[in-house]
Design a protein around this motif. Structure first.
Motif, PDB file in Angstrom:
ATOM      1  N   ILE A 132       0.866  -1.175   0.000  1.00  0.00           N
ATOM      2  CA  ILE A 132       0.000   0.000   0.000  1.00  0.00           C
ATOM      3  C   ILE A 132       0.905   1.228   0.000  1.00  0.00           C
ATOM      4  CG2 ILE A 132      -1.666   1.362   1.324  1.00  0.00           C
ATOM      5  CD1 ILE A 132      -2.769  -1.243   2.445  1.00  0.00           C
ATOM      6  N   HIS A 133       0.793   2.047  -1.029  1.00  0.00           N
ATOM      7  CA  HIS A 133       1.633   3.240  -1.177  1.00  0.00           C
ATOM      8  C   HIS A 133       0.749   4.476  -1.060  1.00  0.00           C
ATOM      9  CE1 HIS A 133       4.513   5.759  -3.916  1.00  0.00           C
ATOM     10  NE2 HIS A 133       4.537   6.159  -2.655  1.00  0.00           N
ATOM     11  N   LEU A 134       1.012   5.293  -0.067  1.00  0.00           N
ATOM     12  CA  LEU A 134       0.212   6.482   0.189  1.00  0.00           C
ATOM     13  C   LEU A 134       1.085   7.732   0.158  1.00  0.00           C
ATOM     14  CD1 LEU A 134      -1.750   5.087   3.255  1.00  0.00           C
ATOM     15  CD2 LEU A 134      -2.696   5.393   0.959  1.00  0.00           C
ATOM     16  N   ARG A 135       0.522   8.791  -0.384  1.00  0.00           N
ATOM     17  CA  ARG A 135       1.197  10.090  -0.340  1.00  0.00           C
ATOM     18  C   ARG A 135       0.504  10.909   0.742  1.00  0.00           C
ATOM     19  NH1 ARG A 135       4.451   9.821  -4.591  1.00  0.00           N
ATOM     20  NH2 ARG A 135       3.808   8.550  -6.382  1.00  0.00           N
ATOM     21  N   THR A 136       1.256  11.238   1.778  1.00  0.00           N
ATOM     22  CA  THR A 136       0.626  11.798   2.967  1.00  0.00           C
ATOM     23  C   THR A 136      -0.054  13.131   2.701  1.00  0.00           C
ATOM     24  OG1 THR A 136       2.736  12.782   3.634  1.00  0.00           O
ATOM     25  CG2 THR A 136       2.178  10.635   4.555  1.00  0.00           C
ATOM     26  N   GLY A 137       0.397  13.878   1.707  1.00  0.00           N
ATOM     27  CA  GLY A 137      -0.239  15.156   1.412  1.00  0.00           C
ATOM     28  C   GLY A 137      -1.703  15.025   1.037  1.00  0.00           C
ATOM     29  N   GLU A 138      -2.109  13.813   0.612  1.00  0.00           N
ATOM     30  CA  GLU A 138      -3.498  13.574   0.236  1.00  0.00           C
ATOM     31  C   GLU A 138      -4.358  13.140   1.420  1.00  0.00           C
ATOM     32  OE1 GLU A 138      -3.277  10.695  -2.874  1.00  0.00           O
ATOM     33  OE2 GLU A 138      -1.987  11.933  -4.143  1.00  0.00           O
ATOM     34  N   HIS A 139      -3.733  12.974   2.589  1.00  0.00           N
ATOM     35  CA  HIS A 139      -4.441  12.474   3.772  1.00  0.00           C
ATOM     36  C   HIS A 139      -4.022  13.310   4.980  1.00  0.00           C
ATOM     37  CE1 HIS A 139      -5.659   9.004   1.392  1.00  0.00           C
ATOM     38  NE2 HIS A 139      -4.401   8.927   0.989  1.00  0.00           N
ATOM     39  N   PRO A 140      -4.794  14.331   5.338  1.00  0.00           N
ATOM     40  CA  PRO A 140      -4.377  15.275   6.383  1.00  0.00           C
ATOM     41  C   PRO A 140      -4.032  14.634   7.717  1.00  0.00           C
ATOM     42  CG  PRO A 140      -6.285  16.123   5.193  1.00  0.00           C
ATOM     43  CD  PRO A 140      -6.073  14.724   4.711  1.00  0.00           C
ATOM     44  N   GLN A 141      -4.833  13.657   8.177  1.00  0.00           N
ATOM     45  CA  GLN A 141      -4.552  13.049   9.477  1.00  0.00           C
ATOM     46  C   GLN A 141      -3.261  12.231   9.436  1.00  0.00           C
ATOM     47  OE1 GLN A 141      -7.607  12.746   7.991  1.00  0.00           O
ATOM     48  NE2 GLN A 141      -8.728  14.232   9.231  1.00  0.00           N
ATOM     49  N   LEU A 142      -3.060  11.488   8.350  1.00  0.00           N
ATOM     50  CA  LEU A 142      -1.818  10.726   8.214  1.00  0.00           C
ATOM     51  C   LEU A 142      -0.631  11.674   8.107  1.00  0.00           C
ATOM     52  CD1 LEU A 142      -0.450   7.983   7.906  1.00  0.00           C
ATOM     53  CD2 LEU A 142      -0.956   8.075   5.456  1.00  0.00           C
ATOM     54  N   THR A 143      -0.801  12.773   7.384  1.00  0.00           N
ATOM     55  CA  THR A 143       0.251  13.784   7.284  1.00  0.00           C
ATOM     56  C   THR A 143       0.609  14.321   8.663  1.00  0.00           C
ATOM     57  OG1 THR A 143      -0.517  14.437   5.079  1.00  0.00           O
ATOM     58  CG2 THR A 143       0.888  16.002   6.251  1.00  0.00           C
ATOM     59  N   ALA A 144      -0.414  14.601   9.469  1.00  0.00           N
ATOM     60  CA  ALA A 144      -0.179  15.137  10.813  1.00  0.00           C
ATOM     61  C   ALA A 144       0.555  14.128  11.685  1.00  0.00           C
ATOM     62  CB  ALA A 144      -1.506  15.534  11.449  1.00  0.00           C
ATOM     63  N   ALA A 145       0.176  12.844  11.586  1.00  0.00           N
ATOM     64  CA  ALA A 145       0.833  11.821  12.397  1.00  0.00           C
ATOM     65  C   ALA A 145       2.300  11.678  12.017  1.00  0.00           C
ATOM     66  CB  ALA A 145       0.113  10.483  12.228  1.00  0.00           C
ATOM     67  N   VAL A 146       2.582  11.698  10.712  1.00  0.00           N
ATOM     68  CA  VAL A 146       3.968  11.600  10.255  1.00  0.00           C
ATOM     69  C   VAL A 146       4.761  12.831  10.691  1.00  0.00           C
ATOM     70  CG1 VAL A 146       5.432  11.570   8.204  1.00  0.00           C
ATOM     71  CG2 VAL A 146       3.443  10.062   8.332  1.00  0.00           C
ATOM     72  N   ALA A 147       4.128  14.019  10.622  1.00  0.00           N
ATOM     73  CA  ALA A 147       4.812  15.240  11.058  1.00  0.00           C
ATOM     74  C   ALA A 147       5.143  15.188  12.546  1.00  0.00           C
ATOM     75  CB  ALA A 147       3.949  16.462  10.743  1.00  0.00           C
ATOM     76  N   LEU A 148       4.220  14.681  13.348  1.00  0.00           N
ATOM     77  CA  LEU A 148       4.481  14.541  14.780  1.00  0.00           C
ATOM     78  C   LEU A 148       5.633  13.569  15.029  1.00  0.00           C
ATOM     79  CD1 LEU A 148       0.865  14.394  16.255  1.00  0.00           C
ATOM     80  CD2 LEU A 148       2.587  16.142  16.730  1.00  0.00           C
ATOM     81  N   LEU A 149       5.635  12.466  14.296  1.00  0.00           N
ATOM     82  CA  LEU A 149       6.729  11.512  14.430  1.00  0.00           C
ATOM     83  C   LEU A 149       8.063  12.170  14.101  1.00  0.00           C
ATOM     84  CD1 LEU A 149       5.394   8.181  12.865  1.00  0.00           C
ATOM     85  CD2 LEU A 149       6.348   8.468  15.144  1.00  0.00           C
TER      86      LEU A 149
END
Length: 303
Positions: A132-149
């Motif tokens: 599963i390949h996701l671009r975080t910019g297309e998913h705000p919550q996933l983007t936020a989680a990665v940014a926090l990490l």
């Protein structure tokens, strides 16, 4: 818990292990396992050693591998991957660190491995694509989680170990939710993705997960959906791949198996929580589902 959370919890065992990698080209890492890779800085390539075409991962990308397959992360698809010995990892933190490569362009990664019970996976998990390949910019919550990490890893402070561990543990749910909401699932997984959103099927699934021991019937589940008995049963079966009461039995046995593995609750209590009035009836249903009597299953799982 909601259905997606319970599905994930039903197959995940133990705690995930994680490695923060600081790589400078040329570099390559040979890996195996079910888990994720997050590109915090730079870019790299994912090379599936099973023969699939290489995938370029850019900064902010997340890739999840649902099967324990051999793969390489590298600065270039042609760079060979090296196996890294345990002693190469640094630090006492739950998030271990690793430096690889030479002095070329820099890539920073966070890689995590989950332990999933593949013996009897829930059909939603069992039909996940290999990658599963996701671009975080297309998913705000996933983007936020990665940014926090990324922030906690770059600037650790008091509490960072606990925060990072919790975020890594939660990332699987963020990844699966983003993938489901993208609308890309195919085959059986597509049916389950639709079932979780379906106005008739989703309430019935939620009810069975919320109270699996309740004396559910097709009629009572259909009443939650606003449909009559036959249309509800057809719709449920079409989306999930099995009739409502077949799924209910499977889910009851999944919960019972977790109790047998993870607790010392007496069989009478496990039977009751699975919706059975007698140990005998429960044992018969459990053996039909797992091929083992509950007591023997517990001894094997905990031995």
């Amino acid at each position: 818990m909601d259905v997606l959370t319970e599905v994930v919890e039903s197959v995940r065992t133990g705690r995930p292990s994680s490695v923060r990698t600081d790589a400078r080209a040329p570099w390559g890492l040979h890996m195996r396992g079910t888990g994720f890779h997050v590109v915090l800085h730079g870019s790299c390539w994912l090379v599936d050693l099973g023969g699939a075409p290489p995938v370029r991962l850019a900064e902010g990308d997340v890739v999840f591998l649902s099967e324990s397959s051999d793969h390489v992360l590298a600065d270039d698809p042609r760079t060979p991957g090296e196996h890294v010995a345990e002693e190469r990892f640094d630090g006492p933190s739950p998030i271990r660190s690793l430096r690889v490569g030479a002095d070329g362009p820099r890539t920073r990664l966070l890689c995590g491995t989950y332990h999933l019970d593949r013996a009897r996976p829930h059909p939603l998990v069992g039909h996940l694509p290999t990658v599963i390949h996701l671009r975080t910019g297309e998913h705000p919550q996933l983007t936020a989680a990665v940014a926090l990490l990324g922030s906690e890893l770059e600037h650790p402070r008091g509490g960072s170990d606990g925060i990072v561990t919790a975020l890594v543990d939660s990332l699987l749910l963020y990844i699966l939710r983003a993938w489901l909401e993208e609308g890309r699932p195919e085959g059986a997984a597509a049916g389950w993705a639709a079932a979780l959103r379906d106005p008739a099927v989703a309430p019935a699934l939620a009810a069975m997960h919320d109270d699996p021991a309740a004396p559910w019937t097709v009629r009572s589940l259909a009443a939650l959906s606003g449909l009559s008995r036959a249309p509800f049963a057809r719709r449920f079966t079409a989306l999930t791949g099995e009739p409502p009461l077949t799924y209910l039995t499977r889910w009851r046995m999944t919960g019972a198996a977790r109790l047998l593995r993870e607790t010392d609750a007496p069989l009478s209590a496990v039977a009751s929580r699975a919706g059975y009035g007698s140990e005998f009836a429960f044992a018969k249903a459990f053996k039909r589902e797992y091929g083992l009597a509950p007591g023997r299953y517990r001894r094997r799982a905990t031995g």
